[in-house]
Write a protein that holds these residues in place. Structure first.
Motif, PDB file in Angstrom:
ATOM      1  N   TRP A  72      20.479   4.729  28.612  1.00 11.31           N
ATOM      2  CA  TRP A  72      20.445   5.895  27.733  1.00 11.31           C
ATOM      3  C   TRP A  72      20.422   7.204  28.517  1.00 11.31           C
ATOM      4  CZ3 TRP A  72      22.058   5.721  23.079  1.00 11.31           C
ATOM      5  CH2 TRP A  72      21.940   4.537  22.346  1.00 11.31           C
ATOM      6  N   TYR A  73      19.871   7.181  29.718  1.00  7.58           N
ATOM      7  CA  TYR A  73      19.911   8.379  30.561  1.00  7.58           C
ATOM      8  C   TYR A  73      21.352   8.695  30.953  1.00  7.58           C
ATOM      9  CZ  TYR A  73      19.169  11.520  34.490  1.00  7.58           C
ATOM     10  OH  TYR A  73      19.220  12.601  35.346  1.00  7.58           O
ATOM     11  N   ARG A  76      23.160  10.130  28.022  1.00  2.67           N
ATOM     12  CA  ARG A  76      22.769  11.534  27.854  1.00  2.67           C
ATOM     13  C   ARG A  76      23.514  12.433  28.844  1.00  2.67           C
ATOM     14  NH1 ARG A  76      19.424  15.462  29.739  1.00  2.67           N
ATOM     15  NH2 ARG A  76      18.194  16.647  28.196  1.00  2.67           N
ATOM     16  N   ALA A  92      22.848  15.592  23.393  1.00  2.00           N
ATOM     17  CA  ALA A  92      21.792  15.183  24.322  1.00  2.00           C
ATOM     18  C   ALA A  92      20.420  15.260  23.658  1.00  2.00           C
ATOM     19  CB  ALA A  92      21.815  16.067  25.565  1.00  2.00           C
ATOM     20  N   ILE A  95      20.030  12.309  21.373  1.00  2.00           N
ATOM     21  CA  ILE A  95      19.779  11.091  22.163  1.00  2.00           C
ATOM     22  C   ILE A  95      18.327  11.053  22.614  1.00  2.00           C
ATOM     23  CG2 ILE A  95      20.333   9.903  24.322  1.00  2.00           C
ATOM     24  CD1 ILE A  95      23.216  10.950  23.972  1.00  2.00           C
ATOM     25  N   ASP A  96      17.817  12.200  23.038  1.00  4.50           N
ATOM     26  CA  ASP A  96      16.410  12.283  23.454  1.00  4.50           C
ATOM     27  C   ASP A  96      15.490  11.872  22.321  1.00  4.50           C
ATOM     28  OD1 ASP A  96      17.002  13.078  25.992  1.00  4.50           O
ATOM     29  OD2 ASP A  96      16.720  15.219  25.615  1.00  4.50           O
TER      30      ASP A  96
END
Length: 210
Positions: A72-73, A76, A92, A95-96
């Motif tokens: 997931w990082y 992002r 982003a 997503i966070d």
């Protein structure tokens, strides 16, 4: 329920007794070096063992959470690279909120629990052993004094350091030394020239004066 707790407590006492006997056999020869060096050596062994455990033993959940976090990082980071900066920033953020923050929290918590089992708990167990094996009465019996190290401050007052404090101080200093050596090694490794990169690999005329 009380019988179960009594049984568990009895087994725990027996386990601690056997562990204490094993550590006595392992560390008693160090006493010939004096209490300060003996305890410092125990601290060094503890640091090496905990470093090995921390590196080699990871729970399956920790590895899974790490993979999710890295995934997931990266997603992002790709979102931020969007041509429309504001749109990428908004993606982003979503997503966070939806995934990354939660995965990171679980990943951090699992890592903390993993470190408790592989680093903090072993250090506390050895600290308890050192505090008992090198208690004031045992120091007096083994070495003829009630302290491990005697220091003197600027006012001429003597400071007596006991086993537990000396062990904790040694562990901290060894961890600090480990970090410094690792940092120096990493820096040297990055700046080390590639042994497979020969002068013929440079463009023609590279480095010529004028």
């Amino acid at each position: 329920m009380e019988e179960l707790l009594d049984t568990l407590w009895f087994k725990l006492e027996v386990s601690i007794h056997y562990l204490r006997g094993f550590l006595d056999v392992l560390f008693t020869p160090l006493n010939s070096l004096g209490p300060a060096i003996a305890i410092a050596t125990i601290a060094l062994i503890t640091v090496v063992v905990t470093k090995y455990f921390t590196k080699k033993f990871k729970t399956r959940r920790y590895r899974e959470l790490r993979e999710k976090f890295v995934h997931w990082y990266n997603v992002r980071q790709e979102a931020i690279k969007c041509e429309d900066y504001e749109k990428g920033k908004l993606l982003a953020k979503h997503i966070d909120q939806a995934k990354l923050n939660r995965v990171y929290y679980d990943y951090f918590l699992e890592g903390l629990l993993n470190n408790i089992l592989t680093m903090y708990l072993p250090i506390l167990l050895v600290l308890a052993y050192v505090n008992e094996a090198y208690s004031t009465s045992n120091l007096l019996k083994l070495f003829g004094r009630e302290y491990v190290v005697k220091l003197q401050n600027f006012g001429g007052e003597q400071i007596f350091i006991g086993a537990a404090f000396w062990f904790v101080l040694s562990v901290v200093l060894f961890y600090l030394g480990w970090f410094i050596v690792k940092s120096i090694y990493s820096t040297a490794k990055k700046t080390k020239p590639d042994p497979y990169f020969t002068p013929s690999d440079y463009p023609e005329g590279y480095g010529d004066a004028g």
